[in-house]
Design a protein around this motif. Structure first.
Motif, PDB file in Angstrom:
ATOM      1  N   TYR A 197      43.812  54.222  31.915  1.00 52.23           N
ATOM      2  CA  TYR A 197      44.777  53.197  31.493  1.00 52.23           C
ATOM      3  C   TYR A 197      46.093  53.734  30.947  1.00 52.23           C
ATOM      4  CZ  TYR A 197      40.186  50.908  31.380  1.00 52.23           C
ATOM      5  OH  TYR A 197      38.940  50.470  31.676  1.00 52.23           O
ATOM      6  N   LEU A 201      49.852  53.297  32.523  1.00 49.99           N
ATOM      7  CA  LEU A 201      50.884  52.498  31.855  1.00 49.99           C
ATOM      8  C   LEU A 201      52.153  53.328  31.618  1.00 49.99           C
ATOM      9  CD1 LEU A 201      48.589  50.576  29.355  1.00 49.99           C
ATOM     10  CD2 LEU A 201      49.774  49.615  31.323  1.00 49.99           C
ATOM     11  N   ALA A 246      48.899  39.697  28.240  1.00 50.09           N
ATOM     12  CA  ALA A 246      49.928  40.078  27.274  1.00 50.09           C
ATOM     13  C   ALA A 246      49.425  41.110  26.265  1.00 50.09           C
ATOM     14  CB  ALA A 246      50.443  38.841  26.538  1.00 50.09           C
ATOM     15  N   GLY A 247      48.113  41.379  26.263  1.00 48.32           N
ATOM     16  CA  GLY A 247      47.613  42.447  25.409  1.00 48.32           C
ATOM     17  C   GLY A 247      48.155  43.789  25.850  1.00 48.32           C
ATOM     18  N   LEU A 248      48.466  43.904  27.123  1.00 47.21           N
ATOM     19  CA  LEU A 248      48.916  45.192  27.651  1.00 47.21           C
ATOM     20  C   LEU A 248      50.352  45.191  28.151  1.00 47.21           C
ATOM     21  CD1 LEU A 248      45.789  46.473  29.609  1.00 47.21           C
ATOM     22  CD2 LEU A 248      46.700  47.351  27.482  1.00 47.21           C
ATOM     23  N   ILE A 249      50.709  44.220  28.975  1.00 48.76           N
ATOM     24  CA  ILE A 249      52.040  44.302  29.590  1.00 48.76           C
ATOM     25  C   ILE A 249      52.851  43.022  29.405  1.00 48.76           C
ATOM     26  CG2 ILE A 249      51.478  46.071  31.314  1.00 48.76           C
ATOM     27  CD1 ILE A 249      51.194  43.721  33.357  1.00 48.76           C
ATOM     28  N   SER A 250      54.147  43.169  29.545  1.00 46.98           N
ATOM     29  CA  SER A 250      55.069  42.053  29.357  1.00 46.98           C
ATOM     30  C   SER A 250      55.088  41.162  30.593  1.00 46.98           C
ATOM     31  CB  SER A 250      56.478  42.594  29.121  1.00 46.98           C
ATOM     32  OG  SER A 250      56.909  43.293  30.274  1.00 46.98           O
ATOM     33  N   ARG A 251      55.684  40.017  30.447  1.00 49.83           N
ATOM     34  CA  ARG A 251      55.897  39.126  31.596  1.00 49.83           C
ATOM     35  C   ARG A 251      56.706  39.817  32.684  1.00 49.83           C
ATOM     36  NH1 ARG A 251      55.974  33.346  31.678  1.00 49.83           N
ATOM     37  NH2 ARG A 251      57.880  33.384  32.914  1.00 49.83           N
ATOM     38  N   HIS A 253      56.929  43.038  33.350  1.00 44.24           N
ATOM     39  CA  HIS A 253      56.098  43.988  34.097  1.00 44.24           C
ATOM     40  C   HIS A 253      55.093  43.263  34.977  1.00 44.24           C
ATOM     41  CE1 HIS A 253      56.978  47.783  31.480  1.00 44.24           C
ATOM     42  NE2 HIS A 253      57.791  47.677  32.508  1.00 44.24           N
TER      43      HIS A 253
END
Lengths: 392, 293, 219
Positions: A197, A201, A246-251, A253
């Motif tokens: 992960y 990222l 949204a825990g990991l990436i933005s809208r 992305h």
């Protein structure tokens, strides 16, 4: 009306005799409650197919999701020995590596030194990617090979014959009575599993162009797999897109690294097959339901409620009603895992009442049902569905 | 037209919810704590209460903002969090509000006396209510409920502030008690004067809430109905609390209030609900009555 | 002029620009600035901003990861020049995901944020058993133990660790987090604190060892 027809109605945004019921169970739950040896469930197509159907029957689900690949029927040839202990067992392979099979959780494959293998981003040549199966017997390999095979397969014949065995066995048992769904991994999920992960990222920040080249290749594999599954006769395909919340990436992305590839998969599968394709994303997706719909998905699975995620069913219903079907969103931790039957009953009642109007709703746990969830809590789902989920 | 007014004008009797305060205490609000702060620290509890009322059959639930005005919050040192509490409360209620149902922003009194009897200047009271009403509108409520008012100046100031600073319909109710001079608020306002003052200030719906239970509420509504053409709201307490084992307990059970609620409906209310001591079970009972009509 | 460079260094950390961060760190050292000052006025303020933006959903995990990487590269240059006391400014935290859990992205982010706030973090990695926690707490004389779990099957193991700590009478604070963990669960297993994200975890850690926390807001 049988289970399969009921599910089909809901997936096509129509009302049936009642709201259908179909939860995804964790692998650990099958291990603990199906009465089948975890080794057989994890390593054999027959074992997993049997576990799926047994628990579907026990809990009166209207469908099953086949969420492990079919297994090499000759897997035993690679075993050196099996050690049993209090926590489960360890399968030692002839190549020196081993798989830990807990009695209550997903098994994992380790190198002989106890590490897990991941290629580095520099090592990756996008042209050598096609599909990454996170639950393959030998974990991640690069270039990707199946199980203990050493040869890289040509992309036009990438998936081994046994790969669809579990799906076929479940379809045989269904005989058109209940709904059978298969799973493909979103390119984004494959990419994260491939590199581990954190490295994946960082890769999208360091080299977005190469990252996208990888995702494009992994999309081709996902399309090929989805089409093969559709050919087998599944009733729907789930795109497992666990890491797109949204825990990991933005809208932003999401729009860049998830949306176009999932849209492509859905488009391509539906060019040839008239079956629903829907999406499973964990955690916080309340801020991106609109983007998820832009993928052309037919349904949204999970919809984790607060505190696990950010989606209340009432809100989701307002946004998604009449557009895509909803499968969810019983809290598997704060509701189902708890011994408080009264709370379970109350939570299910309001979800049924909220989700039911105009159809297009499948009662389901949000994320998968935890291994130690009391079976009693799952058994009452059907009782409540019959009570509150009936259409007039 | 505002969807809430549309529903009201359709002629259907709308069912409001029951108490927030007593439900919060049941779920662990310590005595003396600020209930509105729970919108921030215990959002799940607030949603749970709203959900229970929607499940019981409520068409409208009230936000947990009865005391979320600058003057009241000052008692807890939260006077600068009016906007935060009100927006959060509105969003919590909206997040569990099914399609076709409504969220009302609850606004109670400041707890202070207006000039000349007291020290609070009218323009300050106006600002206090305007701040709360705007925040509730920003949070997304469908209607404002100005309730439990007793002093005429404060009541009309609240209605004016709400009407002039938001685009929302305003439901306004006072609390009456039966005494030697008939039904009056604690400040001596009778039902007729209350109705006139509220109508003049621009309230869209008028009525009564809280008080001594359903019996008295029937009397109030019977008196009010011939006096106004506006829709009427009635939200009664579940009787008078009795002190049992160190806790105040409201004595009128759902079964007890059922026939009384029926009478209240016959008296001509357009919105019916409960106040202190009523819970989801009371609402369920009233829903059954409404469904039979 | 050096003030400008400090600002640029903070910005390099915020942008996750590793090369720039290394370059500016070296430049400040050449100008005769001591390592502790570079850490306190260049690197840490940058990570503070990252933490707040992460909490407020302005940036997400990828951006945090590259910022932490930039911070770490600079820290590698400074570390030999920093005294033990400089490094141990805020206390020592033992971190690990509990037995059977091999998911560590959440714990890694929390570890990075804690390090970036001046804590010494001993990361025991994944699949950490109770004995390993206890040994590390004793060996490092830790102030806090942080445990994370992503899986519902493993969350119960937190109680095993906390019970063992209490049984042995070790004076160490415990904090827990992870997707299935709630405040209620944390108090049920007897943890001293629960944090729902990395930024809150830093705040909590400071509170647990008695450092005053000021509310930061960034426009």
């Amino acid at each position: 009306m049988n289970s399969r027809e009921r599910m089909n109605k809901a997936m096509h945004l129509q009302t049936a005799d009642r709201v259908p019921l179909m939860c995804q169970l964790s692998i650990g739950h099958y291990f603990l409650h199906s009465g089948i040896d975890p080794i057989d469930i994890w390593f054999t197509s027959e074992g997993f197919a049997e576990a799926l159907v047994r628990l579907k029957n026990k809990y009166s689900f209207d469908g099953v999701l086949v969420n492990l690949p079919g297994r090499d029927p000759d897997y035993k040839n690679y075993i050196a020995k099996i050690e049993k202990n209090d926590d489960g067992s360890i399968v030692r392979w002839k190549n020196g590596n081993y798989t830990v099979v807990p009695k209550d959780d997903n098994p994992h494959y380790y190198q002989n030194d106890g590490s897990r293998y991941f290629p580095s981003f520099d090592q990756i040549n996008p042209d050598e990617l096609f599909y990454v199966e996170p639950w393959d017997l030998t974990d991640i390999t690069y270039p990707f090979t199946w199980g203990f095979e050493n040869e890289v397969r040509p992309f036009d014949n990438f998936f081994p014959d046994y790969h669809h065995d579990t799906i076929k066995k479940v379809l045989e048992r269904s005989k058109g009575e209940f709904s059978v769904h298969s799973e493909v991994f979103s390119p984004w999920s494959q990419f994260l599993e491939l590199l581990n992960y954190e490295y994946a990222l960082m890769a999208i920040m360091d080299d977005p162009v190469k990252s996208k080249a990888c995702l494009e290749r992994l999309t081709l594999g996902a399309i090929a797999l989805g089409k093969e599954q559709a050919k087998c006769g599944v009733d729907a395909i789930l795109i497992s897109s666990a890491f797109a919340g949204a825990g990991l990436i933005s809208r932003e992305h999401y729009q860049e690294f998830v949306l176009p590839y999932e849209r492509k998969i859905i488009e391509e599968i539906q060019k040839d097959f008239n079956i629903p394709v829907y999406t499973h994303t964990c955690g916080s997706i309340g801020d991106r339901l609109d983007l998820m719909m832009e993928t052309g998905t037919n349904g949204i699975d999970t919809l984790d409620p607060p505190p696990l995620g950010t989606v209340e069913l009432e809100e989701a219903k307002k946004i998604l009603d009449g557009k895509v079907f909803i499968k969810g969103n019983i809290d598997p931790v704060n509701t189902l895992l708890q011994p408080d039957e009264e709370k379970v009953r109350k939570d299910i009642e309001w979800r049924l009442k909220t989700g039911k109007p105009h159809g297009g709703y499948i009662l389901s746990s949000a994320c998968s049902i935890a291994p130690y969830t009391p079976p009693r809590n799952i058994e009452i789902l059907i009782e409540l569905t019959e009570k509150y989920g009936k259409y007039e | 037209m505002n969807k809430f007014l549309e529903a009201l004008n359709s002629g259907k009797i709308l069912l409001s919810d029951g108490a927030m305060g007593t439900e919060l205490q049941k779920r662990g609000l310590p005595s003396g704590a600020c209930p509105e702060e729970f919108n921030i620290s215990h959002p799940e509890i607030i949603k749970d209460i709203h959900r229970d009322y929607f499940l019981a059959g409520s068409d409208i639930v009230e936000t947990n903002t009865f005391g979320a005005n600058r003057a009241r919050l000052k008692l807890h040192g939260f006077e600068n969090r009016v906007k935060e509490f009100c927006i959060a409360a509105a969003q919590l209620a909206k997040s569990v509000c099914p399609d076709g149902k409504f969220v009302a922003g609850s606004m109670g009194p400041t707890g202070e006396l207006l000039e000349p009897l007291g020290t609070l200047p009218e323009n300050e009271a106006y600002d206090i209510f305007a701040e709360q009403a705007s925040a509730l509108e920003e949070g997304g409520v469908d209607v404002l409920y100005i309730e439990t008012m007793m002093a005429p100046e404060e009541a009309t100031t609240a209605v004016r502030a709400a009407k002039e600073n938001t685009k929302l319909p305003v439901v306004a109710s006072m609390t009456f008690e039966l005494g030697n001079a008939g039904l009056r608020t604690m400040w001596g306002i009778d039902v007729k004067t209350a109705a006139e003052k509220y109508a003049e200030a621009g309230a869209d719906v008028i009525g009564a809430n809280c008080g001594k239970g359903f019996d008295e509420m029937i009397a109030i509504i019977k008196e009010l109905r011939p006096l106004t053409k506006k829709p009427i709201i009635a939200q009664a307490n579940a009787g008078i609390p009795e002190w049992i084992h160190g806790m105040s307990v409201y004595t009128e059970t759902p079964e007890v209030i059922a026939p009384k609620a029926e009478e209240l409906i016959k008296a001509g209310v357009n919105i019916i609900g409960g106040c202190c001591g009523t819970g989801p079970d009371h609402i369920k009972k009233i829903k059954e009555i409404l469904d039979r009509q | 002029m050096t003030e400008e460079i400090f600002k640029e260094l903070s910005q390099a950390v915020i942008d996750g620009n590793k090369d720039k961060s290394i370059e500016l760190t070296n430049k400040l050292l050449e100008l005769g600035i001591d390592a502790k000052t570079i850490l306190d006025f260049g690197l840490l303020p940058g990570m503070d901003v990252v933490g707040i933006r992460f909490r407020d959903n302005i940036i997400f995990v990828p951006q945090v990861l590259i910022s932490a990487r930039a911070m770490k590269s600079s820290l590698a240059i400074l570390e030999p020049l920093l005294s033990k006391a400089d490094l141990k400014g805020s206390g020592t935290i033992i971190m690990g995901t509990v037995k059977g859990d091999i998911h560590d992205i959440g714990k890694n982010i929390v570890s990075m944020m804690l390090r970036s706030s001046g804590f010494t973090v001993i990361d025991l990695g994944i699949d950490t058993k109770v004995e390993k926690f206890i040994d590390a707490i004793k060996k490092e004389n830790a102030d806090i133990v942080g445990m994370s779990a992503l899986l519902t099957t493993t969350m119960g193991y937190m109680k095993v660790v906390i019970d063992k700590i209490k049984e042995e009478g070790i004076l160490v604070k415990t904090m827990v987090g992870g997707a299935p963990i709630s405040k209620a669960f944390a108090s049920e297993v007897g943890a001293d604190g629960y944090a729902k994200n990395a930024t809150d975890a830093v705040k909590l850690a400071k509170q647990l060892i008695g450092i005053e926390v000021k509310e930061n807001k960034i426009e």
